[in-house]
Design a protein around this motif. Sequence first.
Motif, PDB file in Angstrom:
ATOM      1  N   SER A 180      29.641 -32.235  26.277  1.00  0.00           N
ATOM      2  CA  SER A 180      29.100 -33.410  26.970  1.00  0.00           C
ATOM      3  C   SER A 180      30.027 -33.842  28.097  1.00  0.00           C
ATOM      4  O   SER A 180      31.221 -33.575  28.070  1.00  0.00           O
ATOM      5  CB  SER A 180      28.929 -34.562  25.994  1.00  0.00           C
ATOM      6  N   LEU A 188      26.497 -37.723  29.125  1.00  0.00           N
ATOM      7  CA  LEU A 188      25.457 -36.753  29.433  1.00  0.00           C
ATOM      8  C   LEU A 188      25.596 -35.584  28.459  1.00  0.00           C
ATOM      9  O   LEU A 188      26.572 -34.840  28.507  1.00  0.00           O
ATOM     10  CB  LEU A 188      25.626 -36.281  30.876  1.00  0.00           C
ATOM     11  N   PHE A 190      24.541 -31.998  26.567  1.00  0.00           N
ATOM     12  CA  PHE A 190      23.895 -30.731  26.902  1.00  0.00           C
ATOM     13  C   PHE A 190      23.559 -30.016  25.599  1.00  0.00           C
ATOM     14  O   PHE A 190      24.421 -29.410  24.978  1.00  0.00           O
ATOM     15  CB  PHE A 190      24.822 -29.854  27.744  1.00  0.00           C
ATOM     16  N   THR A 194      18.091 -31.869  25.314  1.00  0.00           N
ATOM     17  CA  THR A 194      18.278 -32.541  26.602  1.00  0.00           C
ATOM     18  C   THR A 194      18.151 -31.578  27.783  1.00  0.00           C
ATOM     19  O   THR A 194      19.130 -31.312  28.483  1.00  0.00           O
ATOM     20  CB  THR A 194      19.672 -33.198  26.676  1.00  0.00           C
ATOM     21  N   SER A 197      19.470 -32.814  31.412  1.00  0.00           N
ATOM     22  CA  SER A 197      20.842 -32.712  31.920  1.00  0.00           C
ATOM     23  C   SER A 197      21.092 -31.335  32.520  1.00  0.00           C
ATOM     24  O   SER A 197      21.781 -31.207  33.531  1.00  0.00           O
ATOM     25  CB  SER A 197      21.874 -33.016  30.835  1.00  0.00           C
ATOM     26  N   TRP A 200      19.586 -31.362  35.935  1.00  0.00           N
ATOM     27  CA  TRP A 200      20.403 -32.039  36.947  1.00  0.00           C
ATOM     28  C   TRP A 200      21.602 -31.189  37.343  1.00  0.00           C
ATOM     29  O   TRP A 200      22.008 -31.175  38.494  1.00  0.00           O
ATOM     30  CB  TRP A 200      20.844 -33.418  36.427  1.00  0.00           C
TER      31      TRP A 200
END
Lengths: 358, 315
Positions: A180, A188, A190, A194, A197, A200
Amino acid sequence: MSMKTTLSNFNLRDKGAKVWANWGRPQRTVFAIAMIALAGVVPFAGNYSFSNFLNTPISNFADVLVYPVGMFVLMSLGLNIVVGKSGMLDLGYVAFFAIGAYTMAIFGKWTHLNTWEILPIGIGFAMLAGVLLGIPTLRLRGDYLAIVTMGFGEIVRITALNTQKIGGPNGMANVPNPPSIHTPIGQLDFNIMTPNSFYWFVLLLILLTIWMIRRLSVRRPGRAWEAIRQDEDAAELMGVPTLRYKIWSFVLGAGVGGAAGVVYASKTLYVSPDTFTFNISVLILSCIVFGGIGNIWGVVLGATFLAYLPERIRFISNARQLVFGLTLIVIMNFRPDGILPRKKREKFIKSGSEAGAK
Amino acid sequence: MHTLISQFWQLTFSGAVQGFIYVLISLGYTMVYGVLRMINFANSEIFMVGTFATIVMSRDILGHQPNTPNLHGFTLLYSMLFCLLASMLASGVTAVIVELVAYRRLRSRGTNRLAPLISAIGMSIVLSESVSLLTAGRAVIAPELLHKSSLFTILGANIRVDQLLVFIVAPIMFFGLQRFVNHTRLGKGIRAVSMNEETAKLMGVNLNRVISITFLIGGLMTGAAAFFFETVYEATKFNIGFNIGIAAFTAAVLGGIGNIRGAFVGGLVLGLLETYASAVLGSQWKAITVFVVLVLVLLVRPNGLFGEAIQQSRV
């Protein structure tokens, strides 16, 4: 010469470039930030009624945005440096993707390094492979280069397939997720829950790649590539060290492919030789030519569309590849320079001289 | 290494048979490259269509079952002949369609070199996916027309009748093609276009017709290869063309793409190399050996063993 605006000579890119040229710095900055923000919220589009037509049946929309869409945009941009900017046909680009992915899998499982630390290693290995392949083969031209790169792609895949140490045909499972990231606005994560994320992060890589290409394009390497693409002999005679710049473009493209591979492996947690077939190389090349070879925005658009289309029409399951093939034929026949073609200096010169003759 | 020495002649014979199949397919690449300077990416699917045409002819039209008792005499002869013709015709027609759909419009507009490549890739996806839909993606078994009996043994090599057929007929077809290109009016047209398209046009060569005929001939040869492939291996699948297409293209490049004699040598060398390499290193590494050899050859002779062009006198 009549000024007919048909489907085939309408050029959105030139129109857009004209608007862009008239803007001042503040307008450009606002526009760029707005576009990036818009791209950032795309994963949420599936949740709202006005935009849920984008949703992909069967596969999760946010996952589709990471792979194939995000990855394909990233790899197309990387391959575009080789094929679009310097005009060398590379049919084995998937090899660099595979090298990145296997680097992630091997280092992630056998060492204590995490994804963020492996990312530069993966890029480095891909670039190294680019140099090793580039030095002997970039002296070849055109279709010979195409087949040698195609062979290289197959060599990497078959080596992975036949090396039992890295799983052979079974591939490698249990590749670790990235750790993270702690940001001021929150943590955020990972993991499999998710996908946003990952999206992004891929978006960040894409923006960095675009920035890199745009910077290089207006400087010495970009001019050298343009010269090589137009006429290699003339470039050499004018003193451009063509081999060196060709290797540079090859290596940069390879690095981008390697980065995509690292992210791919730590997203899907699994790498297998079956993923890295010749078809992927062909598909990425199709994205470039389809969108508009040499033009960044065309490439982004083409890759987004071609990666997204088969997922969107998954409900016609078996026939989706057929539709994909038909799309390629139709678009190529009616817009051979792609949806958003690159700026054509030659075209202006030509139409100018014809107008003068009248 | 031991296998290579003890079974050298056996390997040489089967390698040559494999090589002759490559020779015929690589003609599909090399002829088109010779006139258009473009890779005919759909040639692997043209081959695939040929294999299916062979099966449709022998199974559905002539009504042979996969477990047919062995055919003899006249029945065998006309069955084989019909299958060969069906395969050649289907591949030839497919090749002409590929030219019309994927190349003609783009060629007449004189676009960048990659656009026709992508539309040919599109065509190849369409062909293989259509067949995949029709066969539900499964492998299809061909009826055994020619019983694979061993004829005789020479130098320890077991000569099988189906392989012998390929060994004899494929080179005959190749030399027939070479005669056609070198000694007929149409062949002269093909050579003229391969030397210089513009000049050929000015000299009254009907460019579109010559290019269509080039695709047709390439398709016919690929179709013949498909028939021989089915005679030896008796099975096909919608994606069968992929690997064999890459190999044949490699063969064409090895000999010098665009060069007909080069295709013969390239195909033969590739078939032999592949077979020797799988005997020494194991069959899983044979593709790598082939590519490594290709890279080495290209480094020494960047235009292939025999150089480019259907007609060598091109400047």
